[in-house]
Every structure is written in structure tokens, then in C-alpha cells.
Motif scaffolding. Structure first.
Motif, PDB file in Angstrom:
ATOM      1  N   LEU A 112       0.739  -1.101   0.058  1.00  0.00           N
ATOM      2  CA  LEU A 112      -0.107  -0.064  -0.024  1.00  0.00           C
ATOM      3  C   LEU A 112       0.875   1.421   0.038  1.00  0.00           C
ATOM      4  O   LEU A 112       0.805   2.250  -0.688  1.00  0.00           O
ATOM      5  CB  LEU A 112      -0.974   0.100   1.240  1.00  0.00           C
ATOM      6  N   GLN A 113       1.804   1.328   0.710  1.00  0.00           N
ATOM      7  CA  GLN A 113       2.823   2.282   0.460  1.00  0.00           C
ATOM      8  C   GLN A 113       3.516   2.476  -0.704  1.00  0.00           C
ATOM      9  O   GLN A 113       3.590   3.910  -1.294  1.00  0.00           O
ATOM     10  CB  GLN A 113       4.035   2.064   1.757  1.00  0.00           C
ATOM     11  N   THR A 114       3.833   1.511  -1.302  1.00  0.00           N
ATOM     12  CA  THR A 114       4.297   1.545  -2.599  1.00  0.00           C
ATOM     13  C   THR A 114       3.070   2.019  -3.548  1.00  0.00           C
ATOM     14  O   THR A 114       3.320   3.075  -4.357  1.00  0.00           O
ATOM     15  CB  THR A 114       4.658   0.276  -3.283  1.00  0.00           C
ATOM     16  N   ALA A 115       1.897   1.659  -3.512  1.00  0.00           N
ATOM     17  CA  ALA A 115       0.861   2.173  -4.235  1.00  0.00           C
ATOM     18  C   ALA A 115       0.645   3.630  -4.090  1.00  0.00           C
ATOM     19  O   ALA A 115       0.165   4.195  -4.992  1.00  0.00           O
ATOM     20  CB  ALA A 115      -0.466   1.325  -4.177  1.00  0.00           C
ATOM     21  N   THR A 116       0.683   4.151  -2.803  1.00  0.00           N
ATOM     22  CA  THR A 116       0.536   5.376  -2.513  1.00  0.00           C
ATOM     23  C   THR A 116       1.352   6.319  -2.861  1.00  0.00           C
ATOM     24  O   THR A 116       1.147   7.427  -3.696  1.00  0.00           O
ATOM     25  CB  THR A 116       0.444   5.584  -0.915  1.00  0.00           C
ATOM     26  N   ASP A 117       3.012   5.890  -2.977  1.00  0.00           N
ATOM     27  CA  ASP A 117       3.911   6.656  -3.430  1.00  0.00           C
ATOM     28  C   ASP A 117       3.791   6.828  -5.100  1.00  0.00           C
ATOM     29  O   ASP A 117       3.860   7.921  -5.600  1.00  0.00           O
ATOM     30  CB  ASP A 117       5.367   5.950  -3.257  1.00  0.00           C
ATOM     31  N   GLU A 118       3.408   5.699  -5.765  1.00  0.00           N
ATOM     32  CA  GLU A 118       2.993   5.888  -7.065  1.00  0.00           C
ATOM     33  C   GLU A 118       1.870   6.814  -7.322  1.00  0.00           C
ATOM     34  O   GLU A 118       2.007   7.534  -8.321  1.00  0.00           O
ATOM     35  CB  GLU A 118       2.861   4.391  -7.855  1.00  0.00           C
ATOM     36  N   ALA A 119       0.840   6.713  -6.608  1.00  0.00           N
ATOM     37  CA  ALA A 119      -0.454   7.749  -6.655  1.00  0.00           C
ATOM     38  C   ALA A 119       0.075   9.005  -6.508  1.00  0.00           C
ATOM     39  O   ALA A 119      -0.283  10.146  -7.334  1.00  0.00           O
ATOM     40  CB  ALA A 119      -1.444   7.218  -5.688  1.00  0.00           C
ATOM     41  N   GLN A 120       1.034   9.192  -5.740  1.00  0.00           N
ATOM     42  CA  GLN A 120       1.449  10.592  -5.379  1.00  0.00           C
ATOM     43  C   GLN A 120       2.247  11.123  -6.748  1.00  0.00           C
ATOM     44  O   GLN A 120       2.114  12.310  -6.927  1.00  0.00           O
ATOM     45  CB  GLN A 120       2.405  10.746  -4.053  1.00  0.00           C
ATOM     46  N   LYS A 121       3.003  10.375  -7.277  1.00  0.00           N
ATOM     47  CA  LYS A 121       4.089  10.746  -8.469  1.00  0.00           C
ATOM     48  C   LYS A 121       2.912  11.146  -9.443  1.00  0.00           C
ATOM     49  O   LYS A 121       3.079  12.083 -10.247  1.00  0.00           O
ATOM     50  CB  LYS A 121       4.921   9.645  -8.872  1.00  0.00           C
ATOM     51  N   LYS A 122       1.943  10.210  -9.770  1.00  0.00           N
ATOM     52  CA  LYS A 122       0.965  10.620 -11.000  1.00  0.00           C
ATOM     53  C   LYS A 122       0.205  11.744 -10.579  1.00  0.00           C
ATOM     54  O   LYS A 122       0.138  12.457 -11.474  1.00  0.00           O
ATOM     55  CB  LYS A 122      -0.020   9.364 -10.780  1.00  0.00           C
TER      56      LYS A 122
END
Length: 119
Positions: free
Chosen positions: A16-26
Motif C-alpha cells: 500500500l505504501q508503494t501504491a500510495t507513492d506511485e499515486a502521489q507521483k501520478k
């Protein structure tokens, strides 16, 4: 909490942290695209305002870049809103998972991760 369930929770938090980081970049990319579309749209409007009044009367909107720029701006707004929603959702779930883990209550439901593709 058993070692196995703690390991599962730790993996869920990491994913979930990885997905959140990716969502933040997007979200940041979409925000930059939105700002760019606003600048382009404003510049096109300013150019049209600078035309003499007779030329403004003769020109057709479809003869300008405005329709294309408006469409691009709407797409950029939509993309940014989707990215922002995805990021905020992931942040809420991440906070809830970390809070649950820290209180030792365990995770009662399986949380669906939202990555860049929305799946």
C-alpha cells in the motif's frame, strides 16, 4: 497476533505504501499537466483579446485553438481529480492499516490497493 499474520500485515502495508507513492507521483504529473493546460488556455484567450474588434467579429471560434485547448484542459482536470482521489484513498487506507497494526487489533477486511491503473 501471530508472526504469520504480522508478516501479512507488514506486506500489505509495504504494498500500500508503494501504491500510495506511485499515486502521489501520478498526482504530481497530472497537476503539472493541469497547470500547463491553464497557462496555454490563458495565453490563447489573451491573444484573442489582443485582436482588433473588427477581427474579433470576423473570427470563428473553431478557427482558433480554443476548442482543442478547452478539451485538453478538461481532460487534464479530470485526470488530476482521479489521481488526487486515488492518492487520498490510498493515504486513508495506509493510515488505517498502520493504526490497526500499532494497536495490535489485526486487519478485519482485505483492502484493495489502487495503483496507477486504478486496479
Amino acid at each position: 497476533m501471530t508472526m504469520s499474520s504480522e508478516s501479512v500485515e507488514t506486506r500489505k502495508i509495504a504494498r500500500l505504501q508503494t501504491a500510495t507513492d506511485e499515486a502521489q507521483k501520478k498526482m504530481a504529473e497530472c497537476e503539472a499537466a493541469l497547470k500547463d493546460s491553464e497557462i496555454r488556455l490563458r495565453a490563447a484567450k489573451d491573444l484573442l483579446k489582443q485582436l482588433d474588434p473588427d477581427e474579433q467579429q470576423r473570427i470563428q471560434v473553431q478557427d482558433t485553438p480554443l476548442p482543442r485547448l478547452l478539451e485538453s484542459h478538461l481532460v487534464a482536470q479530470n485526470n488530476y481529480q482521479q489521481a488526487l482521489t486515488r492518492y487520498n484513498t490510498n493515504q486513508r487506507y495506509l493510515h488505517a492499516l498502520k493504526e490497526t497494526k500499532s494497536t495490535g487489533q489485526g486487519v478485519s477486511t482485505d483492502i484493495q490497493l489502487t495503483n496507477q491503473t486504478g486496479t
